[in-house]
Design a protein around this motif. Sequence first.
Motif, PDB file in Angstrom:
ATOM      1  N   GLU A 258      -4.013   3.747  -1.124  1.00  0.00           N
ATOM      2  CA  GLU A 258      -3.921   2.409  -0.563  1.00  0.00           C
ATOM      3  C   GLU A 258      -3.548   1.342  -1.590  1.00  0.00           C
ATOM      4  OE1 GLU A 258      -3.223   2.904   2.696  1.00  0.00           O
ATOM      5  OE2 GLU A 258      -3.906   0.818   2.556  1.00  0.00           O
ATOM      6  N   ARG A 261      -0.031   1.717  -2.895  1.00  0.00           N
ATOM      7  CA  ARG A 261       1.011   1.313  -1.945  1.00  0.00           C
ATOM      8  C   ARG A 261       1.209  -0.205  -2.045  1.00  0.00           C
ATOM      9  NH1 ARG A 261       1.115   0.076   3.228  1.00  0.00           N
ATOM     10  NH2 ARG A 261      -1.143   0.258   3.386  1.00  0.00           N
ATOM     11  N   LYS A 262       0.091  -0.918  -2.238  1.00  0.00           N
ATOM     12  CA  LYS A 262       0.157  -2.380  -2.364  1.00  0.00           C
ATOM     13  C   LYS A 262       0.892  -2.761  -3.641  1.00  0.00           C
ATOM     14  CE  LYS A 262      -2.412  -2.849   1.212  1.00  0.00           C
ATOM     15  NZ  LYS A 262      -3.859  -2.800   1.002  1.00  0.00           N
ATOM     16  N   ARG A 264       3.099  -1.183  -5.187  1.00  0.00           N
ATOM     17  CA  ARG A 264       4.527  -0.936  -5.014  1.00  0.00           C
ATOM     18  C   ARG A 264       5.160  -1.958  -4.062  1.00  0.00           C
ATOM     19  NH1 ARG A 264       6.579   4.934  -4.287  1.00  0.00           N
ATOM     20  NH2 ARG A 264       8.470   3.769  -4.694  1.00  0.00           N
ATOM     21  N   ALA A 265       4.464  -2.242  -2.960  1.00  0.00           N
ATOM     22  CA  ALA A 265       5.036  -3.164  -1.977  1.00  0.00           C
ATOM     23  C   ALA A 265       5.186  -4.570  -2.567  1.00  0.00           C
ATOM     24  CB  ALA A 265       4.170  -3.205  -0.722  1.00  0.00           C
ATOM     25  N   PHE A 266       4.133  -5.043  -3.271  1.00  0.00           N
ATOM     26  CA  PHE A 266       4.231  -6.394  -3.841  1.00  0.00           C
ATOM     27  C   PHE A 266       5.169  -6.417  -5.042  1.00  0.00           C
ATOM     28  CE2 PHE A 266       0.343  -6.941  -1.329  1.00  0.00           C
ATOM     29  CZ  PHE A 266       0.713  -8.068  -0.621  1.00  0.00           C
ATOM     30  N   ASP A 268       7.860  -4.702  -5.114  1.00  0.00           N
ATOM     31  CA  ASP A 268       9.161  -4.836  -4.441  1.00  0.00           C
ATOM     32  C   ASP A 268       9.438  -6.299  -4.087  1.00  0.00           C
ATOM     33  OD1 ASP A 268       9.628  -2.187  -4.601  1.00  0.00           O
ATOM     34  OD2 ASP A 268       9.106  -1.734  -2.515  1.00  0.00           O
ATOM     35  N   ARG A 269       8.382  -6.954  -3.590  1.00  0.00           N
ATOM     36  CA  ARG A 269       8.525  -8.356  -3.206  1.00  0.00           C
ATOM     37  C   ARG A 269       8.911  -9.197  -4.437  1.00  0.00           C
ATOM     38  NH1 ARG A 269       9.525 -10.341   0.578  1.00  0.00           N
ATOM     39  NH2 ARG A 269       7.999 -11.905   1.183  1.00  0.00           N
ATOM     40  N   ARG A 272      12.482  -9.266  -5.754  1.00  0.00           N
ATOM     41  CA  ARG A 272      13.447 -10.128  -5.077  1.00  0.00           C
ATOM     42  C   ARG A 272      13.508 -11.505  -5.713  1.00  0.00           C
ATOM     43  NH1 ARG A 272      14.055  -8.896   0.733  1.00  0.00           N
ATOM     44  NH2 ARG A 272      13.889  -6.652   0.779  1.00  0.00           N
ATOM     45  N   GLN A 296       1.644   7.696  -7.712  1.00  0.00           N
ATOM     46  CA  GLN A 296       1.626   8.081  -6.303  1.00  0.00           C
ATOM     47  C   GLN A 296       2.017   9.553  -6.128  1.00  0.00           C
ATOM     48  OE1 GLN A 296       3.672   5.350  -3.764  1.00  0.00           O
ATOM     49  NE2 GLN A 296       1.990   5.620  -2.338  1.00  0.00           N
TER      50      GLN A 296
ATOM     51  N   ASP B  17      -6.724  -4.649   6.849  1.00  0.00           N
ATOM     52  CA  ASP B  17      -6.314  -4.898   5.474  1.00  0.00           C
ATOM     53  C   ASP B  17      -5.498  -6.180   5.372  1.00  0.00           C
ATOM     54  OD1 ASP B  17      -5.545  -2.822   2.818  1.00  0.00           O
ATOM     55  OD2 ASP B  17      -4.560  -4.767   3.073  1.00  0.00           O
ATOM     56  N   GLU B  19      -3.796  -7.562   2.949  1.00  0.00           N
ATOM     57  CA  GLU B  19      -2.463  -7.476   2.367  1.00  0.00           C
ATOM     58  C   GLU B  19      -1.460  -6.851   3.319  1.00  0.00           C
ATOM     59  OE1 GLU B  19      -4.703  -5.855  -0.360  1.00  0.00           O
ATOM     60  OE2 GLU B  19      -5.090  -7.858  -1.174  1.00  0.00           O
ATOM     61  N   ASP B  20      -1.938  -5.869   4.075  1.00  0.00           N
ATOM     62  CA  ASP B  20      -1.048  -5.258   5.053  1.00  0.00           C
ATOM     63  C   ASP B  20      -0.634  -6.271   6.130  1.00  0.00           C
ATOM     64  OD1 ASP B  20      -0.524  -2.783   4.065  1.00  0.00           O
ATOM     65  OD2 ASP B  20      -2.243  -1.812   5.004  1.00  0.00           O
ATOM     66  N   MET B  22      -0.405  -9.400   5.677  1.00  0.00           N
ATOM     67  CA  MET B  22       0.526 -10.291   4.983  1.00  0.00           C
ATOM     68  C   MET B  22       1.927  -9.662   4.899  1.00  0.00           C
ATOM     69  SD  MET B  22      -0.566 -11.737   1.334  1.00  0.00           S
ATOM     70  CE  MET B  22       0.664 -12.137   0.151  1.00  0.00           C
ATOM     71  N   LEU B  23       1.955  -8.387   4.534  1.00  0.00           N
ATOM     72  CA  LEU B  23       3.230  -7.701   4.387  1.00  0.00           C
ATOM     73  C   LEU B  23       3.952  -7.578   5.734  1.00  0.00           C
ATOM     74  CD1 LEU B  23       2.176  -4.921   1.838  1.00  0.00           C
ATOM     75  CD2 LEU B  23       3.869  -6.735   1.422  1.00  0.00           C
ATOM     76  N   ASP B  26       5.391 -10.976   6.482  1.00  0.00           N
ATOM     77  CA  ASP B  26       6.582 -11.198   5.652  1.00  0.00           C
ATOM     78  C   ASP B  26       7.770 -10.396   6.167  1.00  0.00           C
ATOM     79  OD1 ASP B  26       5.063 -12.822   4.138  1.00  0.00           O
ATOM     80  OD2 ASP B  26       5.044 -11.577   2.323  1.00  0.00           O
ATOM     81  N   THR B 102      -1.638   4.456   7.624  1.00  0.00           N
ATOM     82  CA  THR B 102      -1.320   5.191   6.394  1.00  0.00           C
ATOM     83  C   THR B 102      -1.383   6.698   6.621  1.00  0.00           C
ATOM     84  OG1 THR B 102      -3.622   4.869   5.814  1.00  0.00           O
ATOM     85  CG2 THR B 102      -1.996   3.529   4.636  1.00  0.00           C
ATOM     86  N   LYS B 123       2.879   3.939   7.660  1.00  0.00           N
ATOM     87  CA  LYS B 123       3.217   2.782   6.825  1.00  0.00           C
ATOM     88  C   LYS B 123       4.082   3.225   5.659  1.00  0.00           C
ATOM     89  CE  LYS B 123      -0.899   0.026   7.801  1.00  0.00           C
ATOM     90  NZ  LYS B 123      -2.258  -0.314   7.331  1.00  0.00           N
ATOM     91  N   VAL B 125       6.071   3.104   1.964  1.00  0.00           N
ATOM     92  CA  VAL B 125       5.588   2.711   0.643  1.00  0.00           C
ATOM     93  C   VAL B 125       6.245   1.409   0.180  1.00  0.00           C
ATOM     94  CG1 VAL B 125       5.514   3.378  -1.770  1.00  0.00           C
ATOM     95  CG2 VAL B 125       5.040   5.067   0.007  1.00  0.00           C
ATOM     96  N   THR B 126       7.548   1.288   0.384  1.00  0.00           N
ATOM     97  CA  THR B 126       8.217   0.095  -0.151  1.00  0.00           C
ATOM     98  C   THR B 126       8.332  -0.996   0.911  1.00  0.00           C
ATOM     99  OG1 THR B 126      10.396   0.894   0.482  1.00  0.00           O
ATOM    100  CG2 THR B 126       9.595   1.532  -1.686  1.00  0.00           C
ATOM    101  N   PHE B 127       8.465  -2.216   0.402  1.00  0.00           N
ATOM    102  CA  PHE B 127       8.578  -3.340   1.315  1.00  0.00           C
ATOM    103  C   PHE B 127       9.908  -3.281   2.081  1.00  0.00           C
ATOM    104  CE2 PHE B 127       9.742  -7.778   2.289  1.00  0.00           C
ATOM    105  CZ  PHE B 127       8.662  -8.091   3.091  1.00  0.00           C
ATOM    106  N   VAL B 131      10.528  -3.593   6.110  1.00  0.00           N
ATOM    107  CA  VAL B 131      11.452  -4.535   6.762  1.00  0.00           C
ATOM    108  C   VAL B 131      12.379  -3.769   7.720  1.00  0.00           C
ATOM    109  CG1 VAL B 131      13.367  -6.155   6.376  1.00  0.00           C
ATOM    110  CG2 VAL B 131      11.350  -6.227   4.892  1.00  0.00           C
TER     111      VAL B 131
END
Lengths: 479, 153
Positions: A258, A261-262, A264-266, A268-269, A272, A296, B17, B19-20, B22-23, B26, B102, B123, B125-127, B131
Amino acid sequence: MNVFEAAKFLNLGLITAKGEDLTIVDANGVIFEKILTGEAQIIGNPLESLFNNFVRPEEDLPKRFILKNGISVELTISALPENEYYLISLQQRSDYNFSDTEMHDKESRLQAVINTAVDGIMTINKRGVVETMNPAAAGLFGYISNEVIGHNIKMLMPDPDRTRHDSYLTNYLETGHKKIIGIGREVMAQRKDGSTFPIHLSVSEVILNDRIIFTGILHDFSAQKAAEEQVRRYAIELERSNSELQDFAYVSSHDLQEPLRKIRAFGDRLKRETQQMSDKSIDYLERMISAAERMQILINDLLSFSRVSTHAKSFKDVDLNQIAKEVLSDLEIAIENSGAKIEMSVLPIIEAEYTQIRQLFQNLIGNALKFRKPETTPLIKIHAEKISQDSFPGSKITAEMIRISFEDNGIGFDEQYSDKIFQIFQRLEGRKYEGSGIGLAICKRIATRHGGDIEAKSEPDKGAMFILTLPIKQNGAVV
Amino acid sequence: MLNKNNKIIPILVADDDEEDRMLIKDAMEESKLLNPLHFVVDGQEVMDYLLRKGKFVDAEKNPLPGLILLDLNMPKMDGRQVLKEIKNNPKLRTIPIIVLTTSKAEEDILKTYDLGVNSYITKPVTFDALVDIVKNLGKYWFEIVSMPYKEHL
């Protein structure tokens, strides 16, 4: 003189009895004078009234009984031609008369045997009073034998046996129901200092001329008991820590995913927004993201490693030819790109878990392709043969096994690392080759879970050979 | 009244969650999905929201969603229970539900489809992947298919 009375010269007691309950009609002098001394009135009573435990034996078959006065007799019932009349003979068992010297020699020899015996030997009478106790028995309990002889045996027992022993004896003498006599069992004993210890006790009933005694042979059981207990505890502890480890690997892999994953996701954000960052910051960010990625992969690998046992399915017949075919088709691109040649003998059908064996083949063939020599056409030979092998080291049970070798002409490795390569996250080659070092660890785990094993042989630059042994049948054992 | 190409269908997102959530928000913005988003943080809140109980009494502020994004592992009442309750409720069971979790576990996938889920998504892994998923979801549910959405359910 009639024959009935003449029997006294043979010391043979004779009784005539009538009816199904064997009511005594007459008896000869031997019965009154020698056998039933003091019992005047027996005529008209059933035969069984002479005994404590009388079970009517088959006709014409001599059987031993003890009379109420304690005398042991051999009794035979014969039916007389006259309706419902029986002749019953009672022969007192005084057995063979030893001469005095014979007797003395026999006795002293027997005494020597008893005195030097390693196990404790004791006798008690039917009231539970100790009559003899050999030195080994005395030693076990920390007494000298004179402190025990003449006292009730229950002084050597802890509760609840101590309070119940009298009733054990009475019960037996009344019902003849044997709970320990002739059987032997594990009981607790109590030393002079009050401490208790386990013994194996076997008791036999000895019928002497005029009375019953019980002989007990006592074997100190503490050492075995302690060893047993230790093995048992060790097994429980092992099972607990094993299952804890599995839970840990599984749960932590899930939960560790968990936050990663965050990251990596943030990450990625953040990527940008690089137009607002320095080159250095971008480099840091990319390293961070790639480290999270590697983490991971490790966690995913750990998860699949723990799944080998936590997600175990049942064993079924699996055609290894089919598995090999599927794996080779999965690896088609890698095989084509490298121009690899595969040579394969006919493989058997074994009892196994399909997905795990498939993964095993995938990892081994995949490795052979991955660790190929740069300028050489990869050649992979897969060969199977049946062998007989001990089920486990030192066992006499042999199992039908299959030995499958996977031989390649790749870069190989130094054989001193042949154990290490099967450990989790151990890698011999650096980052040049992808992977986290989980593949062979999973192979090993799958092989051992199937009751088999895997080993490796190699020399640097000379290719490697992985030898997989698997049982053909599983006998329902799941490890 | 059935809606098609209706951009105002509200979406209810259930995820414990922060952050989830939030993501997801976004990713919705990024993919230009302009549907009103409503967030709840556990299974109990999903049911309260849908049944307009507790802090969700106000029907104006808490319109019934036309689509639910449901996390499976949540405190109080988990996604599986929520799914069961919604699909057993004649008034609610027409609302399409998409599980976004997940978990990749086979048993979760089977179980939730068995309970009547419309789609099961793991879910990413990458943003960027998230998207993409949201874009596709938007295209599929709000452009391609006809929805059973009624505003005054």
